[in-house]
Design an enzyme around this catalytic site. Structure first.
Site, mmCIF file in Angstrom:
data_model
loop_
_atom_site.group_PDB
_atom_site.id
_atom_site.type_symbol
_atom_site.label_atom_id
_atom_site.label_comp_id
_atom_site.label_asym_id
_atom_site.label_seq_id
_atom_site.Cartn_x
_atom_site.Cartn_y
_atom_site.Cartn_z
ATOM 1 N N ARG A 31 2.508 58.229 -1.109
ATOM 2 C CA ARG A 31 2.180 58.508 0.298
ATOM 3 C C ARG A 31 1.483 57.327 0.973
ATOM 4 N NH1 ARG A 31 2.297 64.186 2.005
ATOM 5 N NH2 ARG A 31 4.121 64.941 0.922
ATOM 6 N N ARG A 35 -0.325 59.551 7.158
ATOM 7 C CA ARG A 35 -1.271 59.819 8.245
ATOM 8 C C ARG A 35 -2.638 59.170 8.118
ATOM 9 N NH1 ARG A 35 -0.227 66.025 7.613
ATOM 10 N NH2 ARG A 35 0.131 65.115 5.566
ATOM 11 N N ARG A 44 4.352 57.861 14.610
ATOM 12 C CA ARG A 44 4.676 59.286 14.498
ATOM 13 C C ARG A 44 4.605 59.949 15.879
ATOM 14 N NH1 ARG A 44 4.564 64.059 14.438
ATOM 15 N NH2 ARG A 44 3.866 65.571 12.900
ATOM 16 N N ASP A 81 11.595 62.165 3.132
ATOM 17 C CA ASP A 81 10.942 63.314 2.504
ATOM 18 C C ASP A 81 11.864 63.874 1.438
ATOM 19 O OD1 ASP A 81 8.369 64.991 3.012
ATOM 20 O OD2 ASP A 81 9.929 66.417 2.466
ATOM 21 N N TYR A 158 11.064 75.026 -3.026
ATOM 22 C CA TYR A 158 11.008 75.092 -1.560
ATOM 23 C C TYR A 158 12.194 75.867 -0.992
ATOM 24 C CZ TYR A 158 7.157 71.758 -1.487
ATOM 25 O OH TYR A 158 5.940 71.174 -1.659
HETATM 26 O O1 CP3 Z 1 4.730 56.897 1.542
HETATM 27 C C1 CP3 Z 1 5.453 57.619 0.821
HETATM 28 O O2 CP3 Z 1 5.094 58.039 -0.291
HETATM 29 C C2 CP3 Z 1 6.875 57.873 1.282
HETATM 30 C C3 CP3 Z 1 7.116 59.061 2.023
HETATM 31 C C4 CP3 Z 1 7.023 60.451 1.412
HETATM 32 C C5 CP3 Z 1 6.731 61.576 2.223
HETATM 33 N N1 CP3 Z 1 6.894 62.695 1.474
HETATM 34 C C6 CP3 Z 1 6.356 61.526 3.642
HETATM 35 C C7 CP3 Z 1 5.703 62.682 4.269
HETATM 36 C C8 CP3 Z 1 7.292 60.924 0.123
HETATM 37 C C9 CP3 Z 1 7.601 60.150 -1.140
HETATM 38 C C10 CP3 Z 1 7.212 62.347 0.176
HETATM 39 C C11 CP3 Z 1 7.488 63.231 -0.969
HETATM 40 C C12 CP3 Z 1 7.228 64.676 -0.865
HETATM 41 N N2 CP3 Z 1 7.426 65.492 0.215
HETATM 42 C C13 CP3 Z 1 6.816 65.478 -1.955
HETATM 43 C C14 CP3 Z 1 6.604 65.005 -3.370
HETATM 44 C C15 CP3 Z 1 5.321 64.282 -3.545
HETATM 45 C C16 CP3 Z 1 4.100 65.138 -3.371
HETATM 46 O O3 CP3 Z 1 3.346 64.871 -2.401
HETATM 47 O O4 CP3 Z 1 3.901 66.048 -4.173
HETATM 48 C C17 CP3 Z 1 6.713 66.797 -1.471
HETATM 49 C C18 CP3 Z 1 6.281 68.011 -2.274
HETATM 50 C C19 CP3 Z 1 7.110 66.791 -0.110
HETATM 51 C C20 CP3 Z 1 7.234 67.969 0.804
HETATM 52 C C21 CP3 Z 1 6.375 67.847 1.994
HETATM 53 N N3 CP3 Z 1 6.532 66.918 3.010
HETATM 54 C C22 CP3 Z 1 5.262 68.654 2.333
HETATM 55 C C23 CP3 Z 1 4.739 69.797 1.482
HETATM 56 C C24 CP3 Z 1 4.778 68.186 3.558
HETATM 57 C C25 CP3 Z 1 3.676 68.799 4.398
HETATM 58 C C26 CP3 Z 1 2.349 68.590 3.795
HETATM 59 C C27 CP3 Z 1 1.713 67.379 4.395
HETATM 60 O O5 CP3 Z 1 1.329 66.473 3.638
HETATM 61 O O6 CP3 Z 1 1.580 67.385 5.630
HETATM 62 C C28 CP3 Z 1 5.551 67.065 3.938
HETATM 63 C C29 CP3 Z 1 5.380 66.251 5.141
HETATM 64 C C30 CP3 Z 1 5.262 64.772 4.977
HETATM 65 N N4 CP3 Z 1 6.059 63.990 4.165
HETATM 66 C C31 CP3 Z 1 4.352 63.908 5.657
HETATM 67 C C32 CP3 Z 1 4.628 62.604 5.218
HETATM 68 C C33 CP3 Z 1 3.972 61.327 5.672
HETATM 69 C C34 CP3 Z 1 3.336 64.337 6.698
HETATM 70 C C35 CP3 Z 1 4.065 64.761 7.939
HETATM 71 C C36 CP3 Z 1 3.481 64.270 9.248
HETATM 72 O O7 CP3 Z 1 3.413 63.060 9.508
HETATM 73 O O8 CP3 Z 1 3.168 65.154 10.058
#
Ligand code: CP3
Length: 360
Positions: A31, A35, A44, A81, A158
């Site tokens: 990540r 954010r 964003r 994602d 999911y």
């Molecule tokens: O920088 C990185 O690592 C690359 C981008 C990346 C994102 N999601 C961006 C993201 C990666 C590799 C992921 C993987 C991901 N997504 C996983 C596996 C890794 C982990 O964290 O366990 C999972 C389970 C998801 C599913 C997911 N995506 C959820 C549950 C959420 C909402 C929770 C949250 O953190 O807000 C997301 C949204 C998400 N994916 C965001 C980002 C930057 C936040 C969204 C936003 O900007 O509003």
């Protein structure tokens, strides 16, 4: 296609994944594009929504590069994602403001599972491979680019729950009540994940990682039957070249330190570790079969600077002066963390490991 390793200005990350010697331990952070960075929040806001950000290659490229521009990281990761796959399979993904992901059409019956098909990589997920190509181009060989996917089991969680879940009551019940349908779904997802990662590799991803975030929600026998088995299938099906050109595969089953030896036998080149497993114990257990990635508790970034420094130094010395360590946190960096504390962590790992390798 993939440029040869020699074209990279910094190939520490790929060398470590291949368990070759490096001058200092490579660092990237799960990540890292997200954010906690003000520049991410600005892009964003311009995109309007998270999905729009993912689906606009120019914007996805911009946010992928932000952490690499700001910090001396040794790898970039595709901005996307894991839930792009179920969206491409027709489940209708959305992210409500301040909430997690939601599917409009979750899998609620055997028939819902039977109706699913392999998505078309070009027409349904072309925005992802377009982003990969653009990021590779804009990196100009500074550091390698990581592509990624969710694991079959984590995607199934999911898809069945329709979003995040505390107990995975629906997803786990399916494993007991209708294992045949669960296996059909997971087998289809394994083929899809392999095709998806293969498409990212063809577009220029230089390493790929599978996030099995919810592997640790399963009992030991269920982890082996419903998660690990399909991770092995992904590794077997993934088209990733041969010899020196082979693209490394990283597997991360969070909360599954109980099965490191089995993870090391899947065909993956590296295993991700969370903070519940010590790097020295893990190294003893897997020997030289795989590289290890991890594993500092991300929450240390809320602690004081001396604690952060101490954790970074401990991780470097726990692994020791051997090839095959990629430094990372044990899970993603949180949205409210201070970016300057991440800089301290990265700098400390680099400095400490350089001194360790120089004296070894
Ligand atoms: O920088 C990185 O690592 C690359 C981008 C990346 C994102 N999601 C961006 C993201 C990666 C590799 C992921 C993987 C991901 N997504 C996983 C596996 C890794 C982990 O964290 O366990 C999972 C389970 C998801 C599913 C997911 N995506 C959820 C549950 C959420 C909402 C929770 C949250 O953190 O807000 C997301 C949204 C998400 N994916 C965001 C980002 C930057 C936040 C969204 C936003 O900007 O509003």
């Amino acid at each position: 296609m993939n440029a040869p390793l020699a074209a990279l200005a910094n190939d520490r990350f790929l060398r470590a994944l291949k368990r070759q010697p490096v001058d200092r331990t490579p660092v990237w952070i799960m990540r890292q594009a997200g954010r906690y960075l003000p520049e991410y929040r600005a892009t964003r806001a311009r995109a309007g929504s998270f999905m729009k950000l993912c689906q606009t290659p120019e914007l996805a490229c911009e946010v992928s590069l932000q952490p690499v521009d700001r910090f001396p990281l040794d790898a970039a990761i595709l901005f996307s994602d894991i839930l792009t796959i179920p969206d491409a399979m027709g489940l209708g993904l959305s992210f409500a403001e301040g909430e997690g992901p939601r599917f409009a059409r979750p899998l609620r019956s055997k028939q819902d599972i039977d109706r699913l098909g392999l998505p078309d990589m070009a027409s349904d997920l072309g925005y992802v491979t377009d982003a990969v190509r653009m990021i590779r181009h804009e990196l100009h060989g500074r550091v390698p680019l990581i592509g990624f996917s969710g694991s079959p089991w984590t995607l199934a969680c999911y898809m069945i729950e329709g979003g995040g879940s505390e107990h995975f009551a629906r997803a786990k019940s399916l494993l007991w009540d209708d294992p045949a349908s669960a296996h059909r779904l997971l087998a289809l997802l394994a083929r899809t994940v392999a095709a998806y990662l293969g498409a990212q590799i063809a577009a220029g991803a230089q390493a790929v990682m599978v996030f099995d975030t919810w592997g640790g929600a399963l009992s030991l026998p269920h982890y082996h039957e419903f998660s690990l088995r399909y991770l092995r299938e992904v590794a077997a099906l993934l088209p990733r070249g041969d010899g020196a050109a082979r693209v490394p595969l990283i597997l991360f089953s969070k909360g599954c330190g109980h099965s490191l030896e089995a993870q090391a036998e899947t065909g993956a080149d590296a295993i991700g570790l969370d903070w519940t497993i010590a790097l020295d114990d893990a190294r003893r257990r897997v020997g030289d079969r795989v590289a290890l990635q991890g594993n500092v508790d991300p929450v240390v970034l809320y602690a004081g600077t001396s604690a952060i420094r101490a954790e970074a130094i401990r991780a470097v010395h726990d692994f020791g002066p051997h090839p095959g360590h990629v430094f990372n946190l044990g899970h993603g960096i949180h949205p409210t963390m201070d970016p300057e504390k991440l800089r301290l962590l990265i700098d400390t790992v680099h400095r400490e490991s350089a001194a360790l390798f120089a004296s070894a």
